[in-house]
Design an enzyme around this catalytic site. Structure first.
Site, short mmCIF file in Angstrom:
data_model
loop_
_atom_site.label_atom_id
_atom_site.label_comp_id
_atom_site.label_asym_id
_atom_site.label_seq_id
_atom_site.Cartn_x
_atom_site.Cartn_y
_atom_site.Cartn_z
N GLU A 143 0.90 -1.17 0.00
CA GLU A 143 0.00 0.00 0.00
C GLU A 143 0.93 1.21 0.00
O GLU A 143 1.65 1.44 0.97
CB GLU A 143 -0.88 -0.04 1.25
N ASP B 152 -4.10 10.66 9.75
CA ASP B 152 -2.82 10.05 10.13
C ASP B 152 -2.30 10.55 11.47
O ASP B 152 -2.45 11.73 11.80
CB ASP B 152 -1.78 10.31 9.03
N TYR C 260 -11.33 -2.81 3.31
CA TYR C 260 -10.40 -2.41 4.37
C TYR C 260 -11.20 -2.20 5.65
O TYR C 260 -12.01 -1.28 5.75
CB TYR C 260 -9.68 -1.12 3.97
#
Ligand SMILES: O=P(O)(O)OC[C@@H](O)[C@@H](O)c1c[nH]c2ccccc12
Length: 267
Positions: free
Chosen positions: A47, A58, A172
Site C-alpha cells: 500500500e 494520520d 479495508y
C-alpha cells in the site's frame, strides 16, 4: 483476473501481509529501495502512500513521513514514476493510498489513467465523500483499478452493505477509531466487523490500524484475509535519519519476515 484477485487466490487461505509506506520517504531512491526490499522479504502487496500536506487521518509517525517526503521535493508524478519502476520488477499488487484532494486537483480521469498506465492495481481514499465515491469508483473501475473502501468500527450494517456493494479488490476494515498509529493490542471488536463485512461480500476483508507486532498479525489471521501494517514500518524507516539505509533495510526485512511467518491460514 487482476493482480489483487490473483494474489489472494495464490495465498489459498493464508492471510496476506500488506505493508504501508509513504512514497518518497525519506527520499525517492531510498524509498524505492525500501519498497523493493519489503516485497522481496515476503510482503504480498504494498500500500503506497502518496504524501499529502494535510493527512487528517494520520497519526504523528505518518504525518512526519509525509512531511519528509514532500520536503525532499516528492510530488504526485513521482508516485506514478515509482509505481512504474516497481512494476518493472514485481507482479505483486501495488495499491495507491491517497487523500481525495490530490485526485481532484490532478483530475479524476487523468489520475486513474496515469495510475493504470504506471501499473497500479488499486486505490484507497480514506476521505472520499460519500456523494463523490460512486463517480470516482466508476472511473477507477473503467481503468481496471480496484476501488478499495474502508469500513469503520462505527459503520452500521446498512452502511457496510452499501460500501461492500461498491467495493472491488478487498474491503479495508479499520480496526479502531482515531488516527493511524501503533497500538499495544488488536481492538476487541474488529473480528465482529470482519464477520459483518463477510455477510455482504465475497471480497477479501483486510484489517488495518494499529497492527504493530507479529502477535497482532497472528491474531488477525484467525479471521481476516489480510493484515495492513503502516506506522510500525514507517517508524522503522524514519531511522534512516540516523542510521544508514542498508541497516534500516535489514530491520524492515526482518520485521516483514516475522509478520509474514505469523500470517497463517484462517480456513
Ligand atoms: O499506521 P497503522 O496504524 O498501521 O494503520 C495502517 C495505515 O498506516 C494505512 O493503511 C493508512 C495510512 N494512512 C491512513 C489513513 C486512513 C486509513 C488508513 C491509513
Amino acid at each position: 483476473m487482476g493482480r489483487i484477485e490473483q494474489a489472494f487466490a495464490a495465498l489459498s487461505g493464508k492471510t496476506a501481509l500488506i505493508p504501508f509506506v509513504v512514497a518518497g520517504d525519506p527520499t525517492y531512491d531510498e524509498s524505492l529501495k525500501l519498497v523493493d526490499a519489503i516485497l522481496d522479504a515476503g510482503a504480498d502487496m504494498i500500500e503506497l502512500g502518496f504524501p499529502y500536506s494535510d493527512p487528517l487521518a494520520d497519526g504523528p509517525v505518518i504525518q512526519a513521513a509525509a512531511l519528509r517526503s514532500l520536503q525532499s521535493g516528492f510530488q504526485l508524478p513521482h508516485s506514478f514514476r515509482m509505481i512504474e519502476q516497481l512494476r518493472s520488477r514485481t507482479q505483486k499488487p501495488i495499491i495507491a493510498f491517497t487523500y481525495v484532494n490530490p485526485i481532484l486537483q490532478f483530475g479524476i480521469e487523468a489520475f486513474f489513467d496515469q495510475l493504470a498506465r504506471a501499473g497500479g492495481d488499486g486505490v484507497i481514499i480514506p476521505d472520499v465523500p460519500l456523494e463523490e465515491a460512486p463517480d470516482i469508483a466508476q472511473v477507477a473501475r473503467h481503468c481496471d483499478i480496484s476501488f478499495i473502501p474502508l469500513v469503520a468500527p462505527t459503520s452500521g450494517a446498512a452502511r457496510i452493505q452499501a460500501i461492500c456493494e461498491a467495493a472491488s479488490g478487498f474491503v479495508y476494515c479499520v480496526s479502531s477509531l482515531g488516527v493511524t498509529g501503533e497500538r499495544s493490542a488488536v481492538a476487541a471488536n474488529v473480528q465482529h466487523l470482519v464477520e459483518t463485512v463477510k455477510q455482504y461480500t465475497d471480497l477479501p476483508a483486510c484489517v488495518g490500524f494499529g497492527v504493530s507486532q507479529p502477535a497482532h498479525a497472528k491474531e488477525i489471521s484467525d479471521y481476516a484475509d489480510g493484515v495492513i501494517v503502516g506506522s510500525a514500518y514507517v517508524r522503522r524507516i524514519a531511522k534512516v535519519a540516523e542510521q544508514n539505509v542498508d541497516s534500516v533495510i535489514d530491520q524492515v526485512c526482518n520485521f516483514t519476515k516475522e509478520l509474514k511467518a505469523a500470517c497463517k491460514s484462517f480456513i
